[in-house]
Structures are given as structure tokens and as C-alpha cells.
Design a protein around this motif. Sequence first.
Motif, short mmCIF file in Angstrom:
data_model
loop_
_atom_site.label_atom_id
_atom_site.label_comp_id
_atom_site.label_asym_id
_atom_site.label_seq_id
_atom_site.Cartn_x
_atom_site.Cartn_y
_atom_site.Cartn_z
N CYS A 35 53.25 -21.69 55.13
CA CYS A 35 54.39 -21.54 56.03
C CYS A 35 54.27 -20.27 56.85
O CYS A 35 54.60 -20.25 58.05
CB CYS A 35 55.70 -21.52 55.22
SG CYS A 35 56.11 -23.10 54.44
N GLU A 36 53.80 -19.22 56.22
CA GLU A 36 53.61 -17.96 56.93
C GLU A 36 52.52 -18.08 57.98
O GLU A 36 52.66 -17.57 59.11
CB GLU A 36 53.26 -16.85 55.93
CG GLU A 36 52.99 -15.49 56.53
CD GLU A 36 54.24 -14.83 57.07
OE1 GLU A 36 54.12 -13.82 57.78
OE2 GLU A 36 55.36 -15.32 56.77
N VAL A 40 56.33 -20.67 60.36
CA VAL A 40 57.54 -21.44 60.09
C VAL A 40 58.68 -20.47 59.77
O VAL A 40 58.49 -19.50 59.03
CB VAL A 40 57.33 -22.41 58.92
CG1 VAL A 40 58.60 -23.23 58.67
CG2 VAL A 40 56.15 -23.32 59.19
N ASN A 41 59.83 -20.71 60.33
CA ASN A 41 60.98 -19.84 60.10
C ASN A 41 61.34 -19.82 58.61
O ASN A 41 61.56 -20.88 58.02
CB ASN A 41 62.18 -20.35 60.91
CG ASN A 41 63.32 -19.35 60.92
OD1 ASN A 41 63.48 -18.54 60.01
ND2 ASN A 41 64.14 -19.41 61.96
N PRO A 42 61.41 -18.63 57.99
CA PRO A 42 61.77 -18.55 56.57
C PRO A 42 63.09 -19.23 56.24
O PRO A 42 63.29 -19.69 55.11
CB PRO A 42 61.85 -17.04 56.32
CG PRO A 42 60.91 -16.45 57.32
CD PRO A 42 61.07 -17.32 58.54
N PHE A 114 57.22 -13.15 43.44
CA PHE A 114 57.17 -11.89 44.20
C PHE A 114 56.40 -12.09 45.50
O PHE A 114 56.84 -11.65 46.57
CB PHE A 114 56.51 -10.80 43.37
CG PHE A 114 56.28 -9.52 44.13
CD1 PHE A 114 57.33 -8.64 44.36
CD2 PHE A 114 55.03 -9.21 44.65
CE1 PHE A 114 57.13 -7.47 45.09
CE2 PHE A 114 54.82 -8.06 45.39
CZ PHE A 114 55.88 -7.17 45.60
N VAL A 115 55.26 -12.76 45.41
CA VAL A 115 54.46 -13.01 46.60
C VAL A 115 55.22 -13.86 47.60
O VAL A 115 55.29 -13.55 48.80
CB VAL A 115 53.12 -13.68 46.22
CG1 VAL A 115 52.35 -14.08 47.49
CG2 VAL A 115 52.28 -12.76 45.36
N ALA A 116 55.81 -14.96 47.13
CA ALA A 116 56.54 -15.86 48.01
C ALA A 116 57.76 -15.18 48.62
O ALA A 116 58.06 -15.34 49.81
CB ALA A 116 56.96 -17.12 47.25
N ASP A 121 60.66 -12.81 53.21
CA ASP A 121 61.58 -11.80 53.76
C ASP A 121 61.03 -10.39 53.65
O ASP A 121 60.70 -9.76 54.64
CB ASP A 121 62.92 -11.89 53.03
CG ASP A 121 63.97 -10.97 53.61
OD1 ASP A 121 64.08 -9.83 53.12
OD2 ASP A 121 64.68 -11.38 54.55
N SER A 122 60.93 -9.88 52.43
CA SER A 122 60.50 -8.50 52.23
C SER A 122 60.08 -8.29 50.78
O SER A 122 60.33 -9.14 49.91
CB SER A 122 61.63 -7.53 52.57
OG SER A 122 62.72 -7.73 51.68
#
Length: 236
Positions: A35-36, A40-42, A114-116, A121-122
Motif C-alpha cells: 500500500c505504501e 494508497v491513502n492510509p 509496529f512496522v505497519a 502514520d508514524s
Amino acid sequence: MSTVAWITARGLFGRRRVLLLLPLPALLIGLALLCEAYDVNPADWGEPVLVGLGLAVVLPVVSLIVGTGVLGSEVDDGTIVHILTKPLPRRDIILAKLGVAIVVSAVTAAVPLFVAGTLADSARLGAALAIAAAIGACAYSAFFLMLSLLTRRPVLLGLVYILIWEGLLSRFISGTRVLSIQQYVITIADKITPTALYEDEVSLTVAVVMSVIFVLGCTLAAVDRLRSFSMAGETS
């Protein structure tokens, strides 16, 4: 106690069952990276990936595999008798095995979350999800370990809880959310780092208190059940 934990960890990682822990975390990270990569919009993929897959599938299923595996196989094949003959308090046996289950489940679920979360977002959101997942792993592991001692079908009953209770009933019957570990995890994560990607359905007080009740209640029930094994001299 440390010896029991070491033997449990060695036995867990020495079985093919441990390979079942890899696909779901890899899928979670892979979807987030995909997605990144395609921008693709989170807002479109955050909830289905982080909650729908990460918190609703990866965390509970990993905890189910590990929680029922640290002691359930010994109950099934009868080797639990050898453990019970050792001069160890039943409490220490349960705590050692529960500790291994919690650590393995927490690490396996928290890292991909954590990765996702970081990609969505952050790093703050990723850390919140990881912390909440670790807390959820404590509750799930205690619950599934208890099931492995109470029934010969712990995986089946665990799946019923994950799929039917948390996955179906909690969506339509608000009262069932009070007994949903998944909802506790979502609330804790959202309180640590608020986000618009998902919404909590229970209060923080309920999430914290019920998480503690799950851990303590299930652990005490598991200790009591293991004592009955010793007294009865059987594993059925």
C-alpha cells in the motif's frame, strides 16, 4: 522455573508448529509495504490492515498457536506426567510456560504491527500498536493456556472465540465487547496514540481492568487445573 521455561522454548521452536507463526506477520508487513509503495491513502487501508488483519487475526491467532502449544501437546501425548513428577510448585510451571507464550506471541505480533503502524502514520502509532499488542498477548496467552488444560479441543474453542465472539458477535452486540480482548487492545492503542484510522468501542477503564482479570483469572484457573492433574494422577 527457568529450566521449565528453557525446555518449553526449545520444544516450541523445535516443532513444525512454529512455522505457522511466520505467514501472517509476513502478510501484514507485505500488505502495508504494498500500500505504501503504490501511495494508497492510509485512510483507505489503515483500518482493514491494522485492525482487520493485525489486531483481529495476527495477534489472536499467533497467541492461540503459541498459547495452546506450550502445554497442550504435553497434555495430549501424556508427557505432562513427567513434569508433574518434578519437585516444582504447579504455580511455577504455569508461570514459566505462560511467560514463554507471552514473550513469543508479543514479539511475533508486535514487530509487524509496529512496522505497519509506522507505514500507515508514524512511529508513535507503530509503538502504540506494539505496546497494545504486547498487553493483548498477555491476556490471549493466559486464556488459551487455560483452554489447553480445560479441554482437548483448545484450538477449536480458541477459534470459536476469535471468529465468532470477537469477529462476529462483538460487531453487532455491544455487550459482548466487554469480554473481547481485541477491543481492549484497540482502546489501549488509541489512548496511547489517538488516530482516525480506527475507533475504540470500550472505555480505557474497562480495557485495563478486564485485561488484568483475564490474565489473573485464567492463570489462577490454569494453576488450579494443573493441581487437579497431579492429584488425580491422570491427564484427561
